[in-house]
Design a protein around this motif. Structure first.
Motif, PDB file in Angstrom:
ATOM      1  N   ALA A  62       5.040  -2.972   0.928  1.00  0.00           N
ATOM      2  CA  ALA A  62       4.463  -4.282   0.609  1.00  0.00           C
ATOM      3  C   ALA A  62       3.477  -4.711   1.685  1.00  0.00           C
ATOM      4  CB  ALA A  62       5.573  -5.324   0.497  1.00  0.00           C
TER       5      ALA A  62
ATOM      6  N   TRP B   3      10.020  -3.742   0.164  1.00  0.00           N
ATOM      7  CA  TRP B   3      10.683  -4.648  -0.760  1.00  0.00           C
ATOM      8  C   TRP B   3      11.661  -3.869  -1.632  1.00  0.00           C
ATOM      9  CZ3 TRP B   3      10.287  -4.574  -6.171  1.00  0.00           C
ATOM     10  CH2 TRP B   3       9.354  -3.690  -6.691  1.00  0.00           C
TER      11      TRP B   3
ATOM     12  N   LEU C 252       3.279  -5.950  -3.921  1.00  0.00           N
ATOM     13  CA  LEU C 252       4.486  -5.126  -3.968  1.00  0.00           C
ATOM     14  C   LEU C 252       4.104  -3.820  -4.655  1.00  0.00           C
ATOM     15  CD1 LEU C 252       6.956  -7.896  -5.239  1.00  0.00           C
ATOM     16  CD2 LEU C 252       6.387  -7.300  -2.868  1.00  0.00           C
TER      17      LEU C 252
END
Length: 175
Positions: A69, A93, A63
């Motif tokens: 991501a 994300w 992340l």
């Protein structure tokens, strides 16, 4: 006893109360994951969630602070886990907060690979391909050392199975 309209209605109300009680009790028999609301964690930051995460059998995700991501061999959540596919690719994300606790949403927007677990219990619907895009919802929690832990429930909700992602140890961390 003479059956009158009043007696019949009281009898029906009695059956209705019994039926309502049975419905309530049946709902209480559901497993822990079925009605899981959240962890109550509200203090995680996006900067704290950013980084490398891992789980079993080569599952990993990175992340990045910019909201992008990468995912490697991440299983489906909820009932999708039973199909046995594992997705790899790129996506985005975000961290959100609900009254019951924080959640991390991970969205796969560009699939680059698919693996299959040997222990899968059912084939994909209609024998089709695994999804090309997908979204996971992780609950955000803390372990006993107050480190972040990400997890989701998988399989039959009555079983209460959790799929846990932990922070990948850094190469410079002390043993």
């Amino acid at each position: 006893m003479k059956i009158t309209r009043g007696n019949a209605l009281r009898g029906l109300r009695g059956y209705g109360a019994v039926a309502a009680l049975l419905i309530t009790l049946t709902g209480c028999l559901a497993g822990p994951a079925q009605y899981y609301e959240g962890t109550g964690v509200h203090d995680a930051t996006a900067a704290e969630a950013a980084g490398a995460w891992e789980s079993t059998q080569g599952t990993a995700m990175t992340l990045r602070p910019d909201g992008t991501a990468t995912v490697t061999r991440l299983d489906g959540w909820d009932f999708d886990f039973d199909e046995g596919w594992r997705l790899s690719g790129r996506g985005a994300w975000s961290l959100s907060d609900t009254p019951d606790g924080q959640r991390l949403r991970l969205e796969l927007t560009a699939r680059t690979g698919v693996d299959r677990r040997a222990d899968a219990t059912r084939p994909p619907p209609d024998g089709g391909e695994p999804p090309t895009t997908y979204a996971w919802r992780f609950h955000v929690d803390r372990d006993d050392r107050r480190r972040l832990v990400l997890f989701f429930h998988f399989g039959d909700p009555d079983a209460g199975n959790t799929y846990v992602m932990t922070r990948r140890p850094s190469a410079t961390a002390a043993p």
